[in-house]
Design an enzyme around this catalytic site. Structure first.
Site, mmCIF file in Angstrom:
data_model
loop_
_atom_site.group_PDB
_atom_site.id
_atom_site.type_symbol
_atom_site.label_atom_id
_atom_site.label_comp_id
_atom_site.label_asym_id
_atom_site.label_seq_id
_atom_site.Cartn_x
_atom_site.Cartn_y
_atom_site.Cartn_z
ATOM 1 N N ASP A 266 0.876 -1.156 0.000
ATOM 2 C CA ASP A 266 0.000 0.000 0.000
ATOM 3 C C ASP A 266 0.925 1.221 0.000
ATOM 4 O O ASP A 266 2.109 1.122 0.307
ATOM 5 C CB ASP A 266 -0.936 -0.017 1.224
ATOM 6 C CG ASP A 266 -2.158 0.853 0.983
ATOM 7 O OD1 ASP A 266 -3.187 0.635 1.634
ATOM 8 O OD2 ASP A 266 -2.097 1.741 0.099
HETATM 9 C C1 GLC Z 1 -4.356 4.271 -0.358
HETATM 10 C C2 GLC Z 1 -5.241 3.079 -0.114
HETATM 11 C C3 GLC Z 1 -5.205 2.070 -1.216
HETATM 12 C C4 GLC Z 1 -5.016 2.793 -2.536
HETATM 13 C C5 GLC Z 1 -3.616 3.387 -2.522
HETATM 14 C C6 GLC Z 1 -3.340 4.226 -3.776
HETATM 15 O O1 GLC Z 1 -3.744 4.687 0.806
HETATM 16 O O2 GLC Z 1 -5.099 2.405 1.133
HETATM 17 O O3 GLC Z 1 -6.441 1.339 -1.195
HETATM 18 O O4 GLC Z 1 -5.170 1.899 -3.618
HETATM 19 O O5 GLC Z 1 -3.358 4.154 -1.363
HETATM 20 O O6 GLC Z 1 -4.136 5.361 -3.777
#
Ligand code: GLC
Length: 731
Positions: free
Chosen positions: A236
């Protein structure tokens, strides 16, 4: 999982320099990785999210580019897709998402989100599917398959146990093995084994003391070891905190939210450690293999790249698809005296009360936000449908404090804006005209808005209240503090019911809310953030052009404290959260302890009635499948409709603590009025098992089990008892 030519991978690996490899394993933009042009290895382009392909940002800053080319189809949320209980529509949703992502030049769509909806307070519940692992599997697998039909990788997230937003980057999640195996892992395992997801995203939180994105236990022992996953694992955004841990882990790509891409843990810091021989280059080679395998699966490299599917976006077909999904996602919770559907011909003046009638939701929620080509609000849906011959008077009904007012509100003072018995916001200056403080201003405004709404309601024959939540509450990065409707909506609803007991109440939200007035309401309709055609679909249901067939994918408790997770105060802790409730999530707790929910798991009414005529169960433990469940149902009402036949299994002689029953299968059946049909379920031993911690495996013991079929977890129509003679073990 799609097989590829591993020799190509080895050839490219041998030609890549260390610096080139390093450039491929971390973001060199907020949503992309480095390319190696001389070897024809492209950058991996990623985009959020579950409700459509997110707009483009500048490569190295969180600033939207803002051109006119990234408007897209805005799909219903995962909760809405789940509410259809329709696997064909889940597949269709995946196809739309995949074709739009390809059309927008993306290689990976960061979806679906499948974390367990453990508490109604989790801010991202709207992005997730259910409290039940079987329903998660049944919906997530076809979404993934639909996406990947277009040479785009699904990226199932967030692995694992990211079921709260509070301190999501640092909270350590402690879960017992049985709960992991029975509740929190199955959706991900099915996404791999049955969905064939080409990629997976690690969660922000820690699990048993290790950050998920670099966890040896989670990514090594479980994902790569037991499950033998050979797909690509991405962190993430900001989920990596240590170079050596990341290098040694089974993580393949590090993404983050900062702009110094070469400073990422798996960028120069890792390069230096390898060059100094502190870490082996083989650790990087493992990651490159998974990345190249993903690219081959997507026909991005190799001799197949000329055959890569091309996509498109904003097509009529996609808009019709999301309308179909929205139609089947709407849940008719209550319909006393058959008040619904409303009759277009007989109504002359309608009062529409509540700001969710006009509110646009596509542009909120966090990373799931969408730059929708359009979004039909309920008010627009109603006006479009009624066509000018019916007077519609709209009133906001409740006051939404401005950001500035909210920020000036002292937490204690604003508590005065909660309910009181008089139905008016207490702490309001009902007696004083002078507005002295922000809370007085808000309370005064609430009173003005409410009185205006009541005046309009009094002079109209039909009243439709449209309220609920919005992405100020259903949003990434924060959890709700309670399950109450905000903006004093309860007081407004109570006051409206006083003058219009037959009014229709529509709630739009991403998670359950308390409905203290529900016993007095006769018609209640629930809709999630249902995409760009949500207003059209809602109107069709209200006026009977569509017969509702949505069913709840989660339990709606009467009050938060009916949930075991909250009785045990096991949600929302900042440093460590222990899932004390174990497997007793949602209906597994409510049905076992006979706690009355407001609306139960699997609940959903129709404008017609379905009768369950008979059920026969056949057991043959020497064959596969071992159990056949044949049943017949009939549409005995006077309108066509769809029925969600749910099958639960109950271990009536259990030797261990088990839920009173568990969902093991379901089918959605569309039946014309008067039509009868038969359907068959096939079950194997895995429908009867539980995870046995002593043997570290699933087990199904000999004994008697009850097969239950019905329209919800509490509306069981037929049941049979069968006996298993043998014992079954499996991993
Ligand atoms: C965010 C989310 C994730 C998302 C990623 C990119 O913090 O937790 O679900 O796909 O970052 O935006």
């Amino acid at each position: 999982m799609k097989k590829v030519n591993e020799e190509i991978i080895e050839q490219l690996l041998n030609e890549l320099s260390l610096e080139e490899k390093i450039s491929m394993i971390h973001g060199n933009g907020l949503f992309c990785t480095g390319e190696v042009e001389r070897l024809g290895i492209p950058s991996l382009k990623m985009a959020d999210g579950p409700m459509g392909v997110r707009n483009d940002f500048e490569n190295a800053q969180w600033k939207t580019i803002g051109l006119s080319d990234d408007f897209v189809t805005y799909l219903p949320s995962n909760s809405a897709i789940a509410s259809t209980w329709n696997q064909d529509l889940a597949y269709l949703a995946g196809q739309v998402l995949g074709e739009e992502a390809r059309g927008r030049g993306k290689d990976i769509i960061l979806a679906p989100g499948i974390n367990i909806k453990r508490s109604p307070l989790c801010g991202r519940n709207f992005e997730y599917i259910s409290e039940d692992p079987k329903l998660i599997e049944a919906i997530a697998v076809p979404i993934i398959q639909g996406i990947q039909e277009f040479d785009v990788a699904a990226c199932v997230k967030h692995f694992a146990a990211n079921s709260q937003e509070t301190e999501r980057l640092w909270v350590d999640t402690l879960i017992d093995e049985r709960s992991l195996r029975e509740i929190y892992y199955p959706g991900f395992k099915a996404a791999i084994d049955k969905g064939g997801t080409y990629s997976l995203m690690g969660a922000y939180n820690l699990l048993r003391g290790e950050h998920c994105c670099t966890s040896q236990y989670l990514l090594g022992d479980i994902l790569r070891g037991e499950w033998e996953y050979d797909g690509m694992v991405v962190s993430d955004w900001g989920g990596v905190h240590d170079t050596a841990l990341a290098a040694k882990s089974e993580l393949d790509i590090e993404m983050s939210v900062t702009y110094e891409f070469d400073d990422y843990f798996m960028a120069n810091p890792l390069l230096l450690k390898i060059q100094s021989k502190e870490l082996s280059e083989e650790l990087v080679d493992k990651k490159i293999r998974n990345i190249l395998r993903l690219m081959l699966r997507l026909n991005m490299i190799g001799d197949q790249k000329h055959n890569r599917v091309s996509g498109t976006y904003n097509t009529k077909e996609h808009q019709e698809a999301v309308l179909e999904i929205a139609r089947e996602s709407i849940v008719l919770l209550k319909n006393e005296e058959q008040l619904l559907p409303l009759e277009k011909e007989s109504v002359k003046k309608i009062a529409v009360i509540g700001q969710n009638a006009e509110r646009i939701h596509s542009n909120g929620g966090g990373s799931a936000e969408i730059k929708a080509l359009y979004e039909i609000s309920p008010l627009m849906g109603l006006k479009k449908f009624l066509g000018g011959n019916v007077a519609i008077e709209y009133a906001k009904g409740y006051y939404i404090p401005t950001e500035e007012e909210k920020n000036t509100l002292n937490w204690q003072a604003s508590s005065l804006l909660s309910k009181d018995s008089s139905g008016l916001a207490c702490g309001s200056n009902e007696t004083r005209d002078n507005i002295t403080s922000p809370e007085d201003k808000i309370s005064h405004q609430q009173k003005l808005y409410r009185n205006n709404a009541l005046e309009i309601a009094a002079r109209c024959e039909q009243v439709i209240f449209i309220g609920g939540l919005n992405h100020d509450f259903d949003v990434e990065g924060q959890d709700r503090v309670d399950m109450q409707l905000p903006y004093a909506q309860d007081q407004l609803i109570e006051a409206l019911l006083e003058i219009k007991p037959d009014m229709t109440i529509v709630l739009i939200a991403g998670s359950p809310v308390e409905m203290p007035w529900s016993s007095r309401a006769k018609a209640i309709v629930w809709t999630w953030y249902a995409g760009m055609e949500g207003g059209t679909a809602l109107t069709e249901v209200l006026f009977g052009k569509t017969n509702p067939s949505g069913h709840l994918p989660e339990t709606f408790p009467v009050r938060l404290m009916d949930l075991l997770v909250h009785q045990l105060d096991a949600f929302g802790q900042k440093d460590r959260v222990t899932y004390e409730e174990g497997i007793n999530v949602g209906y597994r707790h409510f049905d076992t302890k006979k706690i009355e929910p407001a609306f139960c798991f699997g609940h959903g009414l129709s404008y017609t009635e379905f009768e369950y005529l008979y059920m026969v169960t056949t057991v043959n433990e020497d064959s596969a499948p071992m159990i056949l469940v044949d049943l017949s149902i009939m549409n005995v009402g006077d309108t066509d409709g769809a029925c969600v036949v749910q099958l639960y299994v109950s271990d009536i002689e259990t030797k261990v603590d088990r839920p009173v029953h568990e969902l093991r299968a379901f089918k959605k059946v569309h039946l014309s009025r008067g039509q009868k049909t038969t359907l068959q379920f096939e079950l194997d031993y895995d429908a009867f098992g539980y995870f046995d911690e002593s043997s570290k495996s699933f087990v199904a013991l000999p004994g008697q089990y009850r097969i239950e079929v019905g329209n919800s977890s509490r509306d069981i129509r037929l049941s049979n008892v069968l006996t298993l003679k043998n014992t079954y073990y499996w991993k």
